[in-house]
Scaffold this motif. Structure first.
Motif: not given
Lengths: 177, 279
Positions: B150-158, B165-169, B171-175, B257-263
């Protein structure tokens, strides 16, 4: 500290967040689906399948009991999913809950008002906790399977006081390193 | 070239044996990491780690599952292209799961999503199949608890968010997760790919041995940095305060894809359980 159920209001008010305790006596399992049903019955003015007066609810859905065992593995589930229901149960006599994770401010307010304690069991210690259960009997909603309400007789259930009647929360003590 | 025949019954039997084994005790590498963590903690955090060590022993002796959430059954099949499975693969896997959860006295936690009606036998499993070289089938069984799921997440970053940004995402999930996912946790992370592939990589990364080093030096360094940043939140075991919230971060990366940075971040509690075999 060894606690024997039922707890008096004074005993409950004397507990402090962070206290390491053991609990002996009668508790009732109830999780998501059972909470929904109990609150529905309260709202409809129907009699409840067990008395909430002084009751300690355990947020737990155990594994089936193997042959010859009283109960299967039976650790706590995440308490915040019961936040919508917990204040109603405290208002109707419940004295406490056992679970894991944070609880909401509305629940804490109800605990302060009615004198309730939130106790933490160790998530994922289901086999250890099962050893403390001496008898288990389904008392409501058998059709819910693991989510049915069970009356448990427990001896020396190892717990930590999570939130006390002053609103002190053990999770607030964690500090950035 | 010869095609090797494998019966659906033998696939079912392998899945059955793997879940019977995996559901009871967390993996040895996780138990070792928890023991290491215990030596660094004090107060309530040390007490819960002591309980977890005792719990694992009791589970092993009694064959009661160490955690009552024996999960939803996740199954990965790497099927050699020179194998012909006689029978229905999906049904064989579900049959193995069904029998294991019955005979192991494991909890049946699977139900219809909207009506919440329990299927009664913990099926269907979640099945991921890949066609690989060879004439063998490699099977991984992962009973996955959902307090952590339930704590898992997907972020479609820029793309401009970059590594930071990836690292912050993450760490923020853990917080945000705090005590809920039953820490100490292991985090699987998928970077790149697409929306669903990042999540797939993240979950699959949980199969890696805890304590093992990433083969990619850059990702290995990121894993260390992330683990330190997450542990510096100070949540500790069960969120009771301490140095060990996260036992390991496992990252897998794939082009995107060049338009995205999924994590994607896949949380697993300390009851990280999996087993595998080849037939």
């Amino acid at each position: 500290m060894e606690l024997k159920l039922p707890l008096t209001k004074e005993e409950i008010r004397s507990l402090r967040a962070g206290d390491v305790v053991t609990l002996t006596g009668t508790i009732y399992t109830a999780r998501d689906a059972a909470h929904k049903r109990l609150c529905g019955m309260i709202e409809a003015g129907e009699p409840l399948p067990f008395s909430l007066e002084g009751a300690i609810l355990y947020y737990c859905g155990p594994c089936p009991a193997p042959e010859g065992a009283v109960i299967g593995s039976c650790g706590p589930t995440t308490s915040s999913r019961m936040d919508a229901y917990a204040p109603i149960l405290y208002a109707h006599g419940a004295s406490g809950a056992i679970g894991k994770g944070r609880i909401g401010t509305d629940v804490k307010a109800a605990m302060r008002k009615f004198g309730g304690v939130y106790l933490l069991a160790t998530g994922g210690a289901g086999a250890l906790l099962a050893k403390c259960v001496k008898s288990a009997e389904v008392v409501a909603f058998p059709e819910l399977g693991a989510e049915a309400v069970r009356r448990l007789e427990v001896v020396d259930l190892p717990l930590i006081v999570g939130v006390d009647t002053t609103g002190e929360d053990v999770y607030d003590r964690a500090r950035p390193l | 070239m010869s095609i090797r025949e494998v019966s659906a019954a033998s696939l079912s039997q392998a899945v059955y044996a793997l879940f019977l084994k995996a559901c009871v005790v967390p993996c040895r590498d996780v138990l070792d990491a928890l023991e290491h963590a215990r030596q660094q903690e004090s107060g309530p955090a040390a007490e819960v780690l002591r309980q977890l060590a005792e719990n694992a022993k009791i589970a092993e002796e009694t064959r009661l599952p160490s955690c009552q959430d024996t999960g939803m059954a996740i199954v990965y099949l790497d099927i050699g292209r020179d194998v012909h499975i006689t029978g229905n693969v999906t049904e064989a896997v579900n049959d193995g799961v069904r029998r294991a959860y019955r005979d192991g006295y494991f909890r049946k936690s699977v139900l219809s999503a909207l009506d919440r009606v329990n299927t009664g036998d913990n099926t269907p499993a979640i099945l991921h199949e890949r066609i690989v070289e060879g004439d063998r089938i490699h099977i991984w069984a992962m009973p996955k608890g959902f307090g952590s799921e339930n704590m898992s997440a997907v972020g479609m970053l820029k793309p401009s968010d970059g590594v930071e940004g990836v690292c912050n995402f993450i760490v923020e999930c853990a917080r945000k997760a705090g005590p809920n996912p039953c820490p100490p946790v292991v985090l699987g992370v998928g970077i790149g790919g697409s929306f669903e592939y990042a999540a797939y990589l993240a979950k699959r990364a949980l199969l890696r041995e805890v304590g093992s080093k990433n083969r990619d030096a850059r990702l290995a360094e990121l894993e260390t940095v992330l683990r330190e940043r997450i542990n510096a939140l100070g949540y500790g075991p069960m969120g009771l305060g301490g140095r060990n919230y996260c036992l390991a971060v496992h990252i897998d990366e794939y082009p995107t894809h060049l338009a995205s940075l999924p994590v994607a971040v896949s949380f697993c509690c300390h009851a990280l359980r999996h087993a595998d075999c080849e037939i």
